[in-house]
Design a protein around this motif. Structure first.
Motif, PDB file in Angstrom:
ATOM      1  N   ARG A  78      53.976  30.318  42.716  1.00  0.00           N
ATOM      2  CA  ARG A  78      53.526  31.687  43.008  1.00  0.00           C
ATOM      3  C   ARG A  78      54.131  32.707  42.037  1.00  0.00           C
ATOM      4  O   ARG A  78      54.486  33.822  42.418  1.00  0.00           O
ATOM      5  N   LYS A  79      54.232  32.293  40.763  1.00  0.00           N
ATOM      6  CA  LYS A  79      54.760  33.194  39.745  1.00  0.00           C
ATOM      7  C   LYS A  79      53.685  33.656  38.763  1.00  0.00           C
ATOM      8  O   LYS A  79      53.856  34.668  38.084  1.00  0.00           O
ATOM      9  N   THR A  80      52.579  32.908  38.675  1.00  0.00           N
ATOM     10  CA  THR A  80      51.540  33.221  37.695  1.00  0.00           C
ATOM     11  C   THR A  80      50.168  32.987  38.305  1.00  0.00           C
ATOM     12  O   THR A  80      49.950  32.009  39.028  1.00  0.00           O
ATOM     13  N   ALA A  81      49.254  33.906  38.019  1.00  0.00           N
ATOM     14  CA  ALA A  81      47.839  33.706  38.326  1.00  0.00           C
ATOM     15  C   ALA A  81      47.101  33.561  37.000  1.00  0.00           C
ATOM     16  O   ALA A  81      47.428  34.229  36.016  1.00  0.00           O
ATOM     17  N   TYR A  82      46.134  32.676  36.979  1.00  0.00           N
ATOM     18  CA  TYR A  82      45.306  32.471  35.788  1.00  0.00           C
ATOM     19  C   TYR A  82      43.897  32.918  36.149  1.00  0.00           C
ATOM     20  O   TYR A  82      43.332  32.483  37.161  1.00  0.00           O
ATOM     21  N   ILE A  83      43.321  33.814  35.349  1.00  0.00           N
ATOM     22  CA  ILE A  83      42.040  34.413  35.712  1.00  0.00           C
ATOM     23  C   ILE A  83      41.030  34.314  34.582  1.00  0.00           C
ATOM     24  O   ILE A  83      41.378  34.279  33.403  1.00  0.00           O
ATOM     25  N   LYS A  84      39.758  34.262  34.979  1.00  0.00           N
ATOM     26  CA  LYS A  84      38.647  34.416  34.054  1.00  0.00           C
ATOM     27  C   LYS A  84      37.496  35.036  34.820  1.00  0.00           C
ATOM     28  O   LYS A  84      37.433  34.938  36.061  1.00  0.00           O
ATOM     29  N   PRO A  85      36.588  35.705  34.129  1.00  0.00           N
ATOM     30  CA  PRO A  85      35.506  36.404  34.834  1.00  0.00           C
ATOM     31  C   PRO A  85      34.632  35.445  35.649  1.00  0.00           C
ATOM     32  O   PRO A  85      34.332  34.329  35.220  1.00  0.00           O
ATOM     33  N   SER A  86      34.225  35.904  36.824  1.00  0.00           N
ATOM     34  CA  SER A  86      33.273  35.167  37.654  1.00  0.00           C
ATOM     35  C   SER A  86      31.879  35.746  37.424  1.00  0.00           C
ATOM     36  O   SER A  86      31.689  36.697  36.660  1.00  0.00           O
ATOM     37  N   LYS A  87      30.909  35.211  38.155  1.00  0.00           N
ATOM     38  CA  LYS A  87      29.530  35.702  38.027  1.00  0.00           C
ATOM     39  C   LYS A  87      29.388  37.126  38.570  1.00  0.00           C
ATOM     40  O   LYS A  87      28.381  37.793  38.320  1.00  0.00           O
ATOM     41  N   TYR A  88      30.402  37.610  39.317  1.00  0.00           N
ATOM     42  CA  TYR A  88      30.356  38.962  39.880  1.00  0.00           C
ATOM     43  C   TYR A  88      31.041  40.003  38.990  1.00  0.00           C
ATOM     44  O   TYR A  88      31.147  41.167  39.397  1.00  0.00           O
ATOM     45  N   PHE A  89      31.498  39.606  37.822  1.00  0.00           N
ATOM     46  CA  PHE A  89      32.370  40.466  37.018  1.00  0.00           C
ATOM     47  C   PHE A  89      31.761  41.852  36.766  1.00  0.00           C
ATOM     48  O   PHE A  89      32.454  42.862  36.853  1.00  0.00           O
ATOM     49  N   SER A  90      30.468  41.910  36.467  1.00  0.00           N
ATOM     50  CA  SER A  90      29.841  43.177  36.098  1.00  0.00           C
ATOM     51  C   SER A  90      28.970  43.767  37.207  1.00  0.00           C
ATOM     52  O   SER A  90      28.162  44.667  36.953  1.00  0.00           O
ATOM     53  N   GLU A  91      29.144  43.273  38.443  1.00  0.00           N
ATOM     54  CA  GLU A  91      28.359  43.793  39.574  1.00  0.00           C
ATOM     55  C   GLU A  91      28.718  45.248  39.861  1.00  0.00           C
ATOM     56  O   GLU A  91      29.835  45.697  39.581  1.00  0.00           O
ATOM     57  N   PRO A  92      27.777  46.013  40.441  1.00  0.00           N
ATOM     58  CA  PRO A  92      28.101  47.402  40.842  1.00  0.00           C
ATOM     59  C   PRO A  92      29.260  47.410  41.829  1.00  0.00           C
ATOM     60  O   PRO A  92      29.451  46.466  42.586  1.00  0.00           O
ATOM     61  N   TYR A  93      30.009  48.514  41.822  1.00  0.00           N
ATOM     62  CA  TYR A  93      31.156  48.628  42.712  1.00  0.00           C
ATOM     63  C   TYR A  93      30.712  48.793  44.156  1.00  0.00           C
ATOM     64  O   TYR A  93      29.726  49.457  44.452  1.00  0.00           O
ATOM     65  N   TYR A  94      31.456  48.158  45.055  1.00  0.00           N
ATOM     66  CA  TYR A  94      31.180  48.222  46.485  1.00  0.00           C
ATOM     67  C   TYR A  94      31.394  49.648  46.992  1.00  0.00           C
ATOM     68  O   TYR A  94      32.368  50.296  46.647  1.00  0.00           O
ATOM     69  N   LYS A  95      30.480  50.111  47.830  1.00  0.00           N
ATOM     70  CA  LYS A  95      30.593  51.464  48.385  1.00  0.00           C
ATOM     71  C   LYS A  95      31.147  51.403  49.795  1.00  0.00           C
ATOM     72  O   LYS A  95      30.614  50.696  50.659  1.00  0.00           O
TER      73      LYS A  95
END
Length: 284
Positions: free
Chosen positions: A265-282
């Motif tokens: 629990r010292k590092t998270a590894y990330i890459k964009p998902s299919k939701y990366f460019s979705e509109p922001y939740y209101k």
């Protein structure tokens, strides 16, 4: 003979690799919450919302399905429960009673599912994957995390006014449907009410007549590692009630990445998902 031996070795290695992972399917609601189907104490079929900001489980006072076989004591705590998800079984799970949760859920379940293991939140395939060892991390960016009191914290950069970056710690909070929610201290110190373009506001009052004002603003830039979000919708509170002590990195932001957390629990590894460019939740 050599070819047969090599083929047998490769087959065995592949078998070991597949046995070294475990998969838990989930579904995502329209409010960005992750729902896991569970069987608790071999009797109660419950839809539990995954809450990354807690370790154990909880039952909502508004649960739709029966939870008759979770026995709570006078402190509204239940110990020594089993949780079955498909063929996987988790023992000695604690549940708390009367805790609110996301819509479509009977309660919550936390990171007890991944004790001692690395795990992936795969929003592209709607599944958690648990590993005995870290998988191939090609294409992922490492991000330092702080693990404190069963909560993950990330350090991110906020550009509020001009080009100056304002660093801050944000708690991963999968129960909050929105993206970024600032703490009262951060909102006041950075004068968000004056410096952000406000696009929404709602006022609530408690029984004492004290007001809690929720505001939505536009943040010019938000930066996590090498990933930059522009003109994003963010939330903060103003008014007499000062109840938001921690800034949230909510479910709308979580879903924009595929996450792998190491066992320490010292590092998270990330890459964009299919939701990366979705509109922001209101937030309503």
């Amino acid at each position: 003979m050599l070819k047969k031996t090599s083929a047998l070795f490769l087959f065995s290695a592949g078998l070991f690799y597949s046995q070294a992972q475990q998969i838990i399917p989930f579904r995502i609601t329209k409010h960005n919450n992750i729902i896991v189907k569970t069987l608790v104490n071999k009797k109660d079929s419950l839809d539990l919302m995954f809450q990354i900001a807690m370790k154990e489980g909880a039952i909502s006072p508004e649960h739709k399905q029966k939870a008759d076989h979770i026995i709570f004591n006078k402190d509204e705590t239940s110990d020594h429960n089993t949780v079955d998800i498909g063929k996987l079984s988790f023992k000695e799970v604690q549940f708390l009673d009367n805790q609110l949760t996301g819509q479509e859920a009977d309660g919550k379940i936390g990171t007890v599912l991944f004790d001692g293991k690395s795990f992936k939140i795969d929003y592209d395939h709607n599944q958690f994957v648990m590993y005995d060892k870290l998988p191939d991390l090609k294409g992922y960016q490492p991000i330092p995390v702080l693990w404190k009191q069963d909560t993950f914290y990330l350090m991110v950069d906020n550009v509020i006014d001009g080009k100056k970056q304002q660093e801050g710690y944000f708690a991963l909070q999968s129960g909050y449907s929105g993206g970024i929610l600032y703490s009262n201290d951060f909102a006041e110190e950075k004068e968000l009410e004056k410096k952000l373009k406000i696009i929404g506001e709602k006022t609530l009052k408690n029984s004492k007549g004290q007001s809690l004002i929720t505001k939505q603003g536009i943040l010019p830039f938000f930066k996590l590692g090498d990933f930059v979000f522009k003109d994003m919708s963010v939330g903060f509170f103003s008014g007499e009630l000062k109840t938001q002590n921690v800034s949230y990195f909510g479910a709308d932001m979580l879903r924009r990445f595929i996450w792998i957390f190491d066992a320490e629990r010292k590092t998270a590894y990330i890459k964009p998902s299919k939701y990366f460019s979705e509109p922001y939740y209101k937030i309503n």
